[in-house]
Design an enzyme around this catalytic site. Structure first.
Site, PDB file in Angstrom:
ATOM      1  N   ASP A 155       9.709  11.937  57.711  1.00 24.74           N
ATOM      2  CA  ASP A 155       8.449  11.613  58.376  1.00 24.74           C
ATOM      3  C   ASP A 155       7.375  11.617  57.280  1.00 24.74           C
ATOM      4  OD1 ASP A 155       6.436  11.030  60.149  1.00 24.74           O
ATOM      5  OD2 ASP A 155       7.069  12.482  61.645  1.00 24.74           O
TER       6      ASP A 155
HETATM    7  C1  BGC Z   1       4.651  10.210  62.800  1.00 22.57           C
HETATM    8  C2  BGC Z   1       5.809   9.239  62.810  1.00 22.57           C
HETATM    9  C3  BGC Z   1       5.342   7.902  62.315  1.00 22.57           C
HETATM   10  C4  BGC Z   1       4.756   8.066  60.928  1.00 22.57           C
HETATM   11  C5  BGC Z   1       4.300   6.760  60.296  1.00 22.57           C
HETATM   12  C6  BGC Z   1       3.919  10.236  61.476  1.00 22.57           C
HETATM   13  O1  BGC Z   1       2.718  10.913  61.618  1.00 22.57           O
HETATM   14  O2  BGC Z   1       5.108  11.500  63.117  1.00 22.57           O
HETATM   15  O3  BGC Z   1       6.335   9.150  64.101  1.00 22.57           O
HETATM   16  O4  BGC Z   1       6.402   6.983  62.337  1.00 22.57           O
HETATM   17  O5  BGC Z   1       3.642   8.939  61.018  1.00 22.57           O
HETATM   18  O6  BGC Z   1       3.119   6.308  60.837  1.00 22.57           O
END
Ligand code: BGC
Length: 711
Positions: free
Chosen positions: A263
């Site tokens: 993530d």
């Molecule tokens: C989220 C993810 C997301 C990523 C990219 C993170 O803050 O937890 O689900 O895909 O950001 O935007």
């Protein structure tokens, strides 16, 4: 002349040599080979620097994440984008992608065909935008009703629901040459302190309760999996050898290759050996791989580990067609279409849950004269159709509940009217003497008068949630409960439509005639609602989460949620008693149970036969309109197994014309009859007598039986 001919011949010869040479130098483009062999062939040509390039992102570009192309070898760039409920376009391009209903809405359809249609539309939009990795679907099981991201998660509170629906969804996305991403691995079940909290959860609970939706994605060939921000048993998810290296890699993926991407900023080390393959959105740790003395095996990273990670990325890239069918879409493209709007509407309508319908108030007969009052901020003034955070999509439009009713009755909205006026808007009428008035509900006297004057009062209420924050209570807030009660006390025909990101409280449920629920319905919310209100769609949506009577009905102690020691330790003491499993185990009747949802027709169940390979039942539509029943199979394990009283192990949607009958067969596998054995670290089939309950919800059991599994 002679010279020219020779030149042409030479050129042709050179071209032929080039083609032959390129077949020789790009053996990875041999379509006869399997994806992993092709990945090996390509890896053999890559320099260490090129390999490391693939293992982390860059910040350039228009996507949530980007891994640049390696042009020397024709390796396409990876453009990763949110997801899950549509393409999240950069702000300047808002409105160029469809605002699909939330992933939890898809869960509420209980319909694999809807999951496939949704996946196809998503795949098409991502491809059209040039994004070859879709950051979705979300697959965390809703352990905590307050969790701010429950709307992004397919399973609701049941792992089998997610396990089943994710498969057609992932296959459909990937059929469009877009790699799906199963997120967030694992136990990212709350947003409070999500980047540091430790989810302390035992192995059996992880395998039985939280892993199955991811297993479904793996079964469907998902190309990538995202490790989460939180810690599990004190170790960060993206460097957790137990959950990532052993459980995911060895026990779930086995020889199958998919890559694990962090993530965004969820890394804490160069944890290649623990099972992480790619760091996003930059190379905070992985950038330094080149500087490590790999021969000395410092930081526990070896060239072999780097090669393995690159193979984990390249193999699904070949399998999903990123080399053979490179995308030519661009982020600027407007990828919405009438066809996708229709998918959004159909999914939202199929997911709409009819919680109650006293005296058959619904559907309203759109051929008769009638007056309708639409009340509430959610009705038009401020309609929530999506959740917030990285999963939010700015759609080209949102059909509000008021607009949905107007469209259904063919009534024009006056120009300049915004829905935010202090006074009631309307009555707006058509030639059939059908009139609709909208009032936000600021003034009680006006509300009472309008409620009394109309034939039917439709109160549209709602609440939303988003990333980084959990809800603080399950109430609707903003005076919406009071408004509902007030309207209901002045109109016997009160219908409530609730838009919510998960479970909500319904304190007025005994005062109103009918209740409809949708889980963040997306841009077509109002049309989907009206489709059900006027009976163009016979509701078949079912609750993917239990609706409780009160906040924290399951009695979570602080150590369970939000955690103790500054909220940084949570203990999954409830084990397998998540959602309805807790209600069953403790004999508590919820406001509305898991799997609940009514229809405008009625179904009769008969002829149950059950054994360890499956359950069959005859379903008849005994009403006067066509409709779909979601037939649900719950198993009670032999008591020696230590399982919760009942667990969903099968379901099917049976669409039937009035008077028609069909046989529904719900297969069972050994896995369905197994528990996770923590001694052997494997599934173990339980001998003994299994109780079979089949019916229309987890509490509306129509037929019961049993079968025995021998030793
Ligand atoms: C989220 C993810 C997301 C990523 C990219 C993170 O803050 O937890 O689900 O895909 O950001 O935007």
């Amino acid at each position: 002349m002679m010279l020219a001919t020779t030149k042409t011949l030479c050129l042709a010869l050179a071209a032929a040599v080039l083609v032959a040479a390129s077949a020789e130098v790009t053996p990875w483009m041999n379509l006869q080979d399997d994806p992993e062999s092709r990945a090996h062939a390509l890896l053999a040509q890559m320099t260490l620097a090129e390999k490391v390039t693939m293992l982390h992102g860059h910040t350039e570009g228009n996507y949530s994440g980007n891994v640049p192309a390696i042009t020397r070898l024709n390796i396409p760039a990876l453009n990763l984008n949110d997801g899950p409920q549509g393409f999240r376009a950069p702000e300047k391009l808002s409105g160029t992608s469809t605002g699909f209903p939330s992933i939890l809405t898809l869960g509420a359809t209980w319909d694999p065909d809807m999951a496939a249609a949704y996946g196809t539309a998503i795949g098409e939009e991502f491809a059209g935008k040039g994004a070859n990795v879709y950051l979705g679907p979300g697959l965390n099981v809703a352990r905590v009703p307050l969790c701010g991201r429950n709307f992004e998660y397919l399973s609701g509170e049941d792992p089998f629901l997610g396990y089943t629906l994710v498969q057609p969804m992932v296959k459909a996305v990937q059929a469009k040459n877009v790699i799906a991403n199963a997120k967030h691995w694992i136990n990212n079940n709350q947003e409070i302190n999500r980047d540091r909290v430790s989810a302390n959860v035992d192995e059996r609970t992880r395998f039985e309760m939280y892993y199955p939706p991811f297993e479904g994605a793996i079964k469907a060939g998902v190309g990538s999996i995202m490790c989460s921000y939180n810690r599990i048993n004190h170790v960060y998810s993206c460097e957790n050898n137990e959950t990532l290296g052993i459980d995911l890699r060895q026990r779930l993926l086995g020889s199958q290759r998919a890559w694990v991407v962090s993530d965004w900023l969820a890394t804490h080390s160069t944890s290649l050996v623990e099972g992480l393959d790619q760091e996003m959105p930059y190379g905070l740790f992985f950038d330094s791989l080149l500087e490590l003395d790999l021969d000395l095996d410092l930081h526990n990273v070896t060239v072999a580990a780097i090669d393995n990670a690159v193979l984990n990325i390249l193999t699904p890239m070949f399998a999903v067609g990123l080399f053979d069918h490179p995308l030519n879409g661009t982020v600027e493209a407007n990828v919405t279409s009438p066809a996708h709007n229709t998918v959004a509407r159909k999914v939202a309508a199929a997911a709409t849950v009819l919680l109650k319908n006293d005296a058959g108030l619904l559907p309203l007969n759109a051929t008769q004269p009638m007056t309708i009052g639409v009340f509430g901020i959610q009705g038009d003034a401020e309609t929530w159709a999506h959740g917030g955070g990285s999963g939010s999509v700015t759609p080209p439009y949102i059909i509000t509940p008021f607009q949905g009713v107007l469209d259904a009755l063919g009534i024009q909205r006056p120009a300049g009217h915004t829905g935010q006026e202090d006074a009631p808007v309307g009555p707006l009428c058509n030639a059939r003497q059908q009139c609709v008035t909208y009032y936000e509900g600021q003034n009680d006297t006006i509300t009472e008068a309008l409620a009394e004057a109309v034939d039917v009062a439709l109160v549209a209420v709602g609440t939303a949630s988003g990333e980084l924050l959990d809800r603080v209570h399950l109430g609707l807030g903003r005076g919406q409960d009071e408004l509902t009660t007030l309207v209901a006390s002045h109109n016997r025909n009160t219908v409530v439509h609730v838009t919510c990101p998960g479970a909500v409280l319904t304190p007025w449920r005994n005062d109103v005639s009918a209740i409809l629920v949708g889980f963040m319905g997306g841009q077509e919310l109002g049309h989907a609602m009206a489709d059900v209100v006027f009976g163009h769609v016979n509701p078949s949506g079912r609750l993917p989460v239990t609706f409780p009577n009160v906040d924290n009905e399951v009695g979570f102690a602080e150590r369970q949620y939000p955690g103790i020691e500054d909220h940084l330790q949570t203990y999954y003491d409830e084990g397998l008693e998540v959602g309805y499993r807790w209600y069953d185990a403790h004999g508590v009747t919820p406001a509305f149970p898991f799997g609940h949802g009514l229809s405008y027709t009625s179904f009769n169940y008969s002829g149950l036969t059950a054994n360890s390979t499956g359950v069959s039942v005859r379903i008849a539509n005994t009403g006067s309109v066509a409709g779909a029943e979601i037939v649900q199979l719950y198993l009670g394990f032999p008591s020696s197994a230590g399982e919760p009283p009942l667990q969903l192990k099968g379901f099917a949607k049976a669409m039937l014309a009035p008077g028609a009958t069909t046989t529904v067969h719900l297969p069972l596998t050994d896995r369905d009859l197994s528990i996770w054995d923590v001694q052997d670290h494997a599934w173990s089939k339980v001998p003994g007598t299994f109780q079979v309950q089949i019916g229309s919800s987890s509490r509306d059991v129509r037929l019961a039986g049993s079968f025995t599994v021998s030793q």
